[in-house]
Structures are given as structure tokens and as C-alpha cells.
Design a protein around this motif. Structure first.
Motif, PDB file in Angstrom:
ATOM      1  N   HIS A  35      33.525  47.827  35.551  1.00 33.53           N
ATOM      2  CA  HIS A  35      33.687  49.232  35.199  1.00 33.53           C
ATOM      3  C   HIS A  35      35.152  49.647  35.316  1.00 33.53           C
ATOM      4  O   HIS A  35      35.695  50.288  34.416  1.00 33.53           O
ATOM      5  CB  HIS A  35      32.817  50.113  36.105  1.00 33.53           C
ATOM      6  N   LEU A  36      35.784  49.270  36.406  1.00 31.63           N
ATOM      7  CA  LEU A  36      37.190  49.621  36.593  1.00 31.63           C
ATOM      8  C   LEU A  36      38.083  48.944  35.553  1.00 31.63           C
ATOM      9  O   LEU A  36      39.016  49.555  35.033  1.00 31.63           O
ATOM     10  CB  LEU A  36      37.648  49.266  38.004  1.00 31.63           C
ATOM     11  N   ARG A  37      37.774  47.700  35.234  1.00 34.60           N
ATOM     12  CA  ARG A  37      38.547  46.987  34.218  1.00 34.60           C
ATOM     13  C   ARG A  37      38.396  47.677  32.862  1.00 34.60           C
ATOM     14  O   ARG A  37      39.371  47.932  32.165  1.00 34.60           O
ATOM     15  CB  ARG A  37      38.082  45.537  34.123  1.00 34.60           C
ATOM     16  N   ASP A  38      37.153  48.020  32.494  1.00 32.02           N
ATOM     17  CA  ASP A  38      36.903  48.699  31.220  1.00 32.02           C
ATOM     18  C   ASP A  38      37.556  50.075  31.187  1.00 32.02           C
ATOM     19  O   ASP A  38      38.167  50.463  30.196  1.00 32.02           O
ATOM     20  CB  ASP A  38      35.404  48.852  30.964  1.00 32.02           C
ATOM     21  N   ALA A  39      37.404  50.822  32.269  1.00 31.81           N
ATOM     22  CA  ALA A  39      37.961  52.178  32.319  1.00 31.81           C
ATOM     23  C   ALA A  39      39.481  52.145  32.220  1.00 31.81           C
ATOM     24  O   ALA A  39      40.084  52.997  31.569  1.00 31.81           O
ATOM     25  CB  ALA A  39      37.523  52.878  33.602  1.00 31.81           C
ATOM     26  N   THR A  40      40.082  51.147  32.836  1.00 31.27           N
ATOM     27  CA  THR A  40      41.537  51.024  32.805  1.00 31.27           C
ATOM     28  C   THR A  40      42.011  50.665  31.393  1.00 31.27           C
ATOM     29  O   THR A  40      42.984  51.230  30.898  1.00 31.27           O
ATOM     30  CB  THR A  40      42.007  49.955  33.800  1.00 31.27           C
ATOM     31  N   SER A  41      41.308  49.760  30.752  1.00 30.49           N
ATOM     32  CA  SER A  41      41.746  49.317  29.425  1.00 30.49           C
ATOM     33  C   SER A  41      41.451  50.347  28.340  1.00 30.49           C
ATOM     34  O   SER A  41      42.193  50.454  27.371  1.00 30.49           O
ATOM     35  CB  SER A  41      41.100  47.975  29.058  1.00 30.49           C
ATOM     36  N   LYS A  42      40.393  51.135  28.494  1.00 29.94           N
ATOM     37  CA  LYS A  42      40.009  52.114  27.477  1.00 29.94           C
ATOM     38  C   LYS A  42      40.507  53.518  27.780  1.00 29.94           C
ATOM     39  O   LYS A  42      40.468  54.389  26.919  1.00 29.94           O
ATOM     40  CB  LYS A  42      38.490  52.139  27.327  1.00 29.94           C
TER      41      LYS A  42
END
Length: 58
Positions: A35-42
Motif C-alpha cells: 500500500h505504501l509503495r503504491d501510494a508513494t508511486s501514484k
């Protein structure tokens, strides 16, 4: 360490994943990491748990 910082028992922390429909604490950690990886990238946040059966207490 998580239990201590949240002022709960280790057992409570280990039971949390099952309460929200996951199998293990590792599954919960991976959910947060992804979730953190996705939120950071998007640049946007999405709900972590979309299962309507999950109980969230405030």
C-alpha cells in the motif's frame, strides 16, 4: 515492538490479521508495504482493506 508502541499485548497484534481477513502477520506487513509503495508511486491513497466484513473500531 509494535505491541509495546500501541500499548497492547503481542497476542493482540498477532490476532489482528485474522480479524481483518488475512492469514498471518506477515500478510498484514506485506499489505501495508504494498500500500505504501503504491501510494508513494501514484501519489494517492486507496483503502487498505476493502472487505465489508472487516470491523474497524475508532
Amino acid at each position: 515492538m509494535i505491541a509495546r508502541k500501541c500499548n497492547v499485548s503481542e497476542t493482540t497484534v498477532l490476532r489482528l490479521p485474522k480479524h481483518v481477513g488475512l492469514q498471518t502477520f506477515t500478510d498484514l506487513k506485506l499489505l501495508f508495504q504494498n500500500h505504501l509503495r503504491d501510494a508513494t508511486s501514484k501519489g494517492a491513497l486507496r483503502p487498505l482493506i476493502s472487505d465489508p466484513r472487516a470491523k474497524v473500531y475508532s
